[in-house]
Design an enzyme around this catalytic site. Structure first.
Site, PDB file in Angstrom:
ATOM      1  N   ARG A   1     -42.100 -11.016  -4.228  1.00  0.00           N
ATOM      2  CA  ARG A   1     -43.430 -11.227  -4.809  1.00  0.00           C
ATOM      3  C   ARG A   1     -43.808 -10.131  -5.808  1.00  0.00           C
ATOM      4  O   ARG A   1     -44.870 -10.182  -6.418  1.00  0.00           O
ATOM      5  CB  ARG A   1     -44.477 -11.276  -3.694  1.00  0.00           C
ATOM      6  CG  ARG A   1     -44.288 -12.423  -2.720  1.00  0.00           C
ATOM      7  CD  ARG A   1     -45.216 -12.268  -1.515  1.00  0.00           C
ATOM      8  NE  ARG A   1     -44.819 -13.075  -0.398  1.00  0.00           N
ATOM      9  CZ  ARG A   1     -45.252 -14.303  -0.147  1.00  0.00           C
ATOM     10  NH1 ARG A   1     -46.120 -14.867  -0.946  1.00  0.00           N
ATOM     11  NH2 ARG A   1     -44.829 -14.950   0.905  1.00  0.00           N
TER      12      ARG A   1
ATOM     13  N   ASP B   1     -42.805  -5.445  11.144  1.00  0.00           N
ATOM     14  CA  ASP B   1     -44.260  -5.519  11.015  1.00  0.00           C
ATOM     15  C   ASP B   1     -44.855  -6.312  12.175  1.00  0.00           C
ATOM     16  O   ASP B   1     -44.485  -7.450  12.416  1.00  0.00           O
ATOM     17  CB  ASP B   1     -44.649  -6.167   9.686  1.00  0.00           C
ATOM     18  CG  ASP B   1     -44.113  -5.407   8.483  1.00  0.00           C
ATOM     19  OD1 ASP B   1     -43.866  -4.186   8.607  1.00  0.00           O
ATOM     20  OD2 ASP B   1     -43.918  -6.030   7.426  1.00  0.00           O
TER      21      ASP B   1
ATOM     22  N   ASP C   1     -38.190  -7.159  15.199  1.00  0.00           N
ATOM     23  CA  ASP C   1     -38.908  -7.398  13.962  1.00  0.00           C
ATOM     24  C   ASP C   1     -39.638  -6.087  13.653  1.00  0.00           C
ATOM     25  O   ASP C   1     -39.843  -5.258  14.543  1.00  0.00           O
ATOM     26  CB  ASP C   1     -39.886  -8.554  14.152  1.00  0.00           C
ATOM     27  CG  ASP C   1     -40.696  -8.852  12.901  1.00  0.00           C
ATOM     28  OD1 ASP C   1     -40.112  -8.906  11.804  1.00  0.00           O
ATOM     29  OD2 ASP C   1     -41.925  -9.026  13.035  1.00  0.00           O
TER      30      ASP C   1
ATOM     31  N   HIS D   1     -36.280 -12.148   0.090  1.00  0.00           N
ATOM     32  CA  HIS D   1     -36.632 -13.394  -0.592  1.00  0.00           C
ATOM     33  C   HIS D   1     -38.019 -13.895  -0.209  1.00  0.00           C
ATOM     34  O   HIS D   1     -38.535 -13.559   0.851  1.00  0.00           O
ATOM     35  CB  HIS D   1     -35.589 -14.467  -0.285  1.00  0.00           C
ATOM     36  CG  HIS D   1     -34.195 -14.028  -0.603  1.00  0.00           C
ATOM     37  ND1 HIS D   1     -33.261 -13.789   0.378  1.00  0.00           N
ATOM     38  CD2 HIS D   1     -33.602 -13.745  -1.786  1.00  0.00           C
ATOM     39  CE1 HIS D   1     -32.135 -13.393  -0.189  1.00  0.00           C
ATOM     40  NE2 HIS D   1     -32.310 -13.358  -1.500  1.00  0.00           N
TER      41      HIS D   1
ATOM     42  N   ALA E   1     -51.990  -8.076   3.539  1.00  0.00           N
ATOM     43  CA  ALA E   1     -51.790  -7.580   2.175  1.00  0.00           C
ATOM     44  C   ALA E   1     -50.419  -6.907   2.016  1.00  0.00           C
ATOM     45  O   ALA E   1     -50.127  -6.345   0.961  1.00  0.00           O
ATOM     46  CB  ALA E   1     -52.896  -6.597   1.805  1.00  0.00           C
TER      47      ALA E   1
ATOM     48  N   GLN F   1     -39.009  -9.441   4.293  1.00  0.00           N
ATOM     49  CA  GLN F   1     -39.759  -8.559   3.398  1.00  0.00           C
ATOM     50  C   GLN F   1     -39.967  -9.265   2.054  1.00  0.00           C
ATOM     51  O   GLN F   1     -39.449  -8.846   1.012  1.00  0.00           O
ATOM     52  CB  GLN F   1     -39.028  -7.216   3.229  1.00  0.00           C
ATOM     53  CG  GLN F   1     -39.038  -6.366   4.477  1.00  0.00           C
ATOM     54  CD  GLN F   1     -40.446  -5.954   4.879  1.00  0.00           C
ATOM     55  OE1 GLN F   1     -41.274  -5.626   4.038  1.00  0.00           O
ATOM     56  NE2 GLN F   1     -40.726  -5.975   6.180  1.00  0.00           N
TER      57      GLN F   1
ATOM     58  N   ARG G   1     -33.881 -15.724   5.586  1.00  0.00           N
ATOM     59  CA  ARG G   1     -35.295 -15.559   5.919  1.00  0.00           C
ATOM     60  C   ARG G   1     -35.600 -16.268   7.235  1.00  0.00           C
ATOM     61  O   ARG G   1     -35.411 -17.471   7.370  1.00  0.00           O
ATOM     62  CB  ARG G   1     -36.159 -16.123   4.789  1.00  0.00           C
ATOM     63  CG  ARG G   1     -37.637 -15.940   5.034  1.00  0.00           C
ATOM     64  CD  ARG G   1     -38.468 -16.403   3.833  1.00  0.00           C
ATOM     65  NE  ARG G   1     -39.862 -16.469   4.163  1.00  0.00           N
ATOM     66  CZ  ARG G   1     -40.663 -15.418   4.239  1.00  0.00           C
ATOM     67  NH1 ARG G   1     -40.204 -14.222   3.977  1.00  0.00           N
ATOM     68  NH2 ARG G   1     -41.933 -15.558   4.572  1.00  0.00           N
TER      69      ARG G   1
ATOM     70  N   ARG H   1     -41.642 -17.696  13.956  1.00  0.00           N
ATOM     71  CA  ARG H   1     -40.388 -17.737  13.189  1.00  0.00           C
ATOM     72  C   ARG H   1     -39.369 -16.728  13.718  1.00  0.00           C
ATOM     73  O   ARG H   1     -38.174 -16.971  13.686  1.00  0.00           O
ATOM     74  CB  ARG H   1     -40.642 -17.562  11.704  1.00  0.00           C
ATOM     75  CG  ARG H   1     -41.115 -16.204  11.300  1.00  0.00           C
ATOM     76  CD  ARG H   1     -41.241 -16.085   9.775  1.00  0.00           C
ATOM     77  NE  ARG H   1     -41.996 -14.900   9.467  1.00  0.00           N
ATOM     78  CZ  ARG H   1     -43.171 -14.891   8.875  1.00  0.00           C
ATOM     79  NH1 ARG H   1     -43.732 -16.020   8.513  1.00  0.00           N
ATOM     80  NH2 ARG H   1     -43.788 -13.764   8.631  1.00  0.00           N
TER      81      ARG H   1
ATOM     82  N   SER I   1     -50.050  -6.248   8.081  1.00  0.00           N
ATOM     83  CA  SER I   1     -51.133  -6.404   7.117  1.00  0.00           C
ATOM     84  C   SER I   1     -50.914  -7.677   6.323  1.00  0.00           C
ATOM     85  O   SER I   1     -49.810  -7.906   5.817  1.00  0.00           O
ATOM     86  CB  SER I   1     -51.165  -5.209   6.158  1.00  0.00           C
ATOM     87  OG  SER I   1     -52.054  -5.468   5.093  1.00  0.00           O
TER      88      SER I   1
END
Length: 184
Positions: A57, A9, A7, A91, A18, A52, A100, A129, A16
Protein backbone atom coordinates in the site's frame (compact mmCIF):
# COMPACT_ATOMS: atom_id res chain seq x y z
CA UNK A 1 12.12 -29.53 17.73
CA UNK A 2 9.57 -27.47 19.65
CA UNK A 3 8.36 -24.77 17.27
CA UNK A 4 5.71 -22.08 17.69
CA UNK A 5 4.51 -19.75 14.94
CA UNK A 6 3.20 -16.34 15.97
CA UNK A 7 1.31 -13.68 14.09
CA UNK A 8 2.82 -10.28 14.88
CA UNK A 9 0.27 -7.45 15.10
CA UNK A 10 -2.31 -8.13 17.79
CA UNK A 11 -0.35 -11.07 19.26
CA UNK A 12 3.09 -9.64 20.11
CA UNK A 13 2.41 -5.94 19.66
CA UNK A 14 -0.59 -3.64 19.70
CA UNK A 15 -2.44 -3.62 16.40
CA UNK A 16 -3.58 -0.52 14.55
CA UNK A 17 -6.15 -0.04 11.79
CA UNK A 18 -3.74 2.65 10.53
CA UNK A 19 -0.92 0.02 10.38
CA UNK A 20 2.35 -0.09 12.29
CA UNK A 21 4.41 2.19 10.04
CA UNK A 22 7.54 2.87 12.09
CA UNK A 23 9.59 1.37 14.92
CA UNK A 24 8.12 4.03 17.25
CA UNK A 25 4.60 2.75 16.52
CA UNK A 26 5.60 -0.80 17.45
CA UNK A 27 4.31 -1.17 21.05
CA UNK A 28 4.48 -4.59 22.71
CA UNK A 29 1.39 -6.03 24.35
CA UNK A 30 2.05 -6.34 28.10
CA UNK A 31 3.52 -9.76 28.86
CA UNK A 32 4.14 -10.77 25.24
CA UNK A 33 7.91 -10.26 25.26
CA UNK A 34 8.24 -12.11 28.55
CA UNK A 35 6.17 -14.93 27.04
CA UNK A 36 8.62 -15.17 24.13
CA UNK A 37 11.42 -15.19 26.70
CA UNK A 38 9.84 -18.09 28.61
CA UNK A 39 9.22 -20.04 25.41
CA UNK A 40 12.80 -19.55 24.22
CA UNK A 41 14.22 -20.55 27.59
CA UNK A 42 12.04 -23.69 27.54
CA UNK A 43 13.58 -24.73 24.21
CA UNK A 44 10.93 -23.47 21.81
CA UNK A 45 11.92 -21.96 18.47
CA UNK A 46 9.82 -18.84 17.86
CA UNK A 47 8.93 -17.92 14.28
CA UNK A 48 6.81 -14.99 13.12
CA UNK A 49 4.35 -15.24 10.19
CA UNK A 50 2.80 -11.87 9.41
CA UNK A 51 0.80 -10.23 6.64
CA UNK A 52 2.34 -6.81 6.00
CA UNK A 53 0.21 -5.28 3.25
CA UNK A 54 1.35 -1.81 4.32
CA UNK A 55 4.38 -2.41 2.08
CA UNK A 56 2.16 -2.96 -0.99
CA UNK A 57 0.00 0.00 0.00
CA UNK A 58 3.08 2.26 0.10
CA UNK A 59 2.61 3.08 3.79
CA UNK A 60 6.16 1.99 4.70
CA UNK A 61 9.21 0.60 2.94
CA UNK A 62 10.93 -2.74 3.26
CA UNK A 63 13.72 -0.86 5.03
CA UNK A 64 11.26 0.47 7.61
CA UNK A 65 9.74 -2.99 8.05
CA UNK A 66 13.25 -4.27 8.72
CA UNK A 67 13.76 -1.56 11.34
CA UNK A 68 10.47 -2.51 13.02
CA UNK A 69 11.57 -6.14 13.11
CA UNK A 70 14.99 -5.18 14.49
CA UNK A 71 13.24 -3.35 17.33
CA UNK A 72 10.98 -6.36 17.97
CA UNK A 73 13.91 -8.81 18.00
CA UNK A 74 15.89 -6.59 20.38
CA UNK A 75 12.90 -6.17 22.70
CA UNK A 76 12.42 -9.96 22.78
CA UNK A 77 16.14 -10.45 23.48
CA UNK A 78 15.96 -7.90 26.30
CA UNK A 79 13.22 -10.08 27.82
CA UNK A 80 15.36 -13.21 27.54
CA UNK A 81 13.81 -14.44 24.31
CA UNK A 82 14.81 -15.11 20.76
CA UNK A 83 12.88 -14.75 17.53
CA UNK A 84 14.43 -17.37 15.29
CA UNK A 85 12.89 -16.24 11.99
CA UNK A 86 10.44 -13.72 10.58
CA UNK A 87 8.35 -14.55 7.53
CA UNK A 88 6.02 -11.96 6.05
CA UNK A 89 3.79 -11.31 3.06
CA UNK A 90 4.33 -7.82 1.60
CA UNK A 91 1.38 -8.13 -0.81
CA UNK A 92 -2.00 -6.47 -0.70
CA UNK A 93 -5.29 -8.37 -0.42
CA UNK A 94 -6.03 -7.91 -4.11
CA UNK A 95 -2.67 -9.23 -5.30
CA UNK A 96 -3.83 -12.85 -5.28
CA UNK A 97 -0.59 -14.21 -3.84
CA UNK A 98 -0.28 -17.61 -2.19
CA UNK A 99 1.61 -16.28 0.84
CA UNK A 100 -1.00 -13.92 2.31
CA UNK A 101 -2.93 -15.55 5.13
CA UNK A 102 -5.48 -17.19 5.00
CA UNK A 103 -3.59 -18.77 2.08
CA UNK A 104 -1.09 -21.34 3.38
CA UNK A 105 1.93 -20.39 1.23
CA UNK A 106 3.86 -18.56 3.96
CA UNK A 107 3.41 -21.51 6.32
CA UNK A 108 4.48 -24.00 3.66
CA UNK A 109 7.59 -21.85 3.19
CA UNK A 110 8.30 -22.03 6.95
CA UNK A 111 7.98 -25.81 6.86
CA UNK A 112 10.32 -26.10 3.86
CA UNK A 113 12.94 -23.70 5.19
CA UNK A 114 13.01 -25.30 8.63
CA UNK A 115 12.65 -28.82 7.18
CA UNK A 116 9.79 -29.63 9.53
CA UNK A 117 6.28 -31.03 9.14
CA UNK A 118 3.78 -28.51 10.47
CA UNK A 119 1.27 -31.07 11.77
CA UNK A 120 0.36 -30.07 15.31
CA UNK A 121 2.72 -27.07 15.42
CA UNK A 122 0.97 -24.32 17.42
CA UNK A 123 0.16 -21.17 15.45
CA UNK A 124 -1.05 -18.22 17.49
CA UNK A 125 -3.13 -15.49 15.89
CA UNK A 126 -5.79 -12.91 16.61
CA UNK A 127 -7.74 -13.15 13.35
CA UNK A 128 -9.76 -15.81 11.58
CA UNK A 129 -7.37 -15.72 8.61
CA UNK A 130 -4.46 -16.72 10.90
CA UNK A 131 -6.42 -19.71 12.17
CA UNK A 132 -7.61 -20.70 8.68
CA UNK A 133 -4.01 -20.71 7.42
CA UNK A 134 -3.01 -22.81 10.43
CA UNK A 135 -5.74 -25.36 9.78
CA UNK A 136 -4.87 -25.54 6.06
CA UNK A 137 -1.39 -26.90 6.85
CA UNK A 138 -2.28 -28.98 9.91
CA UNK A 139 -0.99 -26.55 12.53
CA UNK A 140 -2.77 -26.38 15.88
CA UNK A 141 -4.67 -23.05 15.86
CA UNK A 142 -4.55 -20.85 18.99
CA UNK A 143 -6.64 -17.69 19.20
CA UNK A 144 -5.59 -14.91 21.57
CA UNK A 145 -8.11 -12.30 22.67
CA UNK A 146 -5.67 -9.41 22.23
CA UNK A 147 -5.60 -7.28 19.09
CA UNK A 148 -8.57 -8.29 16.94
CA UNK A 149 -8.92 -11.54 18.88
CA UNK A 150 -11.93 -10.61 21.00
CA UNK A 151 -13.83 -9.52 17.88
CA UNK A 152 -12.76 -12.72 16.10
CA UNK A 153 -14.05 -14.76 19.03
CA UNK A 154 -17.34 -12.85 19.19
CA UNK A 155 -18.01 -13.38 15.47
CA UNK A 156 -16.26 -16.57 14.32
CA UNK A 157 -16.32 -18.27 17.71
CA UNK A 158 -20.05 -17.93 18.15
CA UNK A 159 -20.88 -18.73 14.50
CA UNK A 160 -18.83 -21.93 14.42
CA UNK A 161 -16.31 -20.60 11.87
CA UNK A 162 -13.23 -21.27 13.99
CA UNK A 163 -11.24 -24.29 12.83
CA UNK A 164 -11.95 -27.45 14.80
CA UNK A 165 -9.72 -27.73 17.85
CA UNK A 166 -8.92 -24.02 18.13
CA UNK A 167 -7.57 -23.23 21.59
CA UNK A 168 -8.56 -19.82 23.00
CA UNK A 169 -6.49 -17.90 25.55
CA UNK A 170 -6.46 -14.33 26.85
CA UNK A 171 -3.02 -13.48 25.49
CA UNK A 172 0.36 -14.80 24.40
CA UNK A 173 1.48 -15.13 28.03
CA UNK A 174 -1.39 -17.56 28.70
CA UNK A 175 -0.53 -19.52 25.54
CA UNK A 176 3.12 -19.76 26.59
CA UNK A 177 2.14 -20.96 30.07
CA UNK A 178 -0.13 -23.68 28.64
CA UNK A 179 2.45 -24.89 26.09
CA UNK A 180 5.34 -24.93 28.55
CA UNK A 181 3.24 -26.81 31.09
CA UNK A 182 2.20 -29.41 28.48
CA UNK A 183 5.67 -29.64 26.86
CA UNK A 184 8.29 -28.97 29.53
Amino acid sequence: MKLIILDRDGVINEDSDAYIKSPDEWIPIPGSLEAIGRLSQAGWRVVIASNQSGVARGLFSMETLGAIHTRMRQAAADAGGRIDAIFFCPHGPEDGCACRKPQPGMLHDIGRRLDIHLDGIPLVGDSLRDLQAAAAVGCAPWLVLTGKGRKTWETAGTSGELPVGTEVRDDLAAVADALIKANP
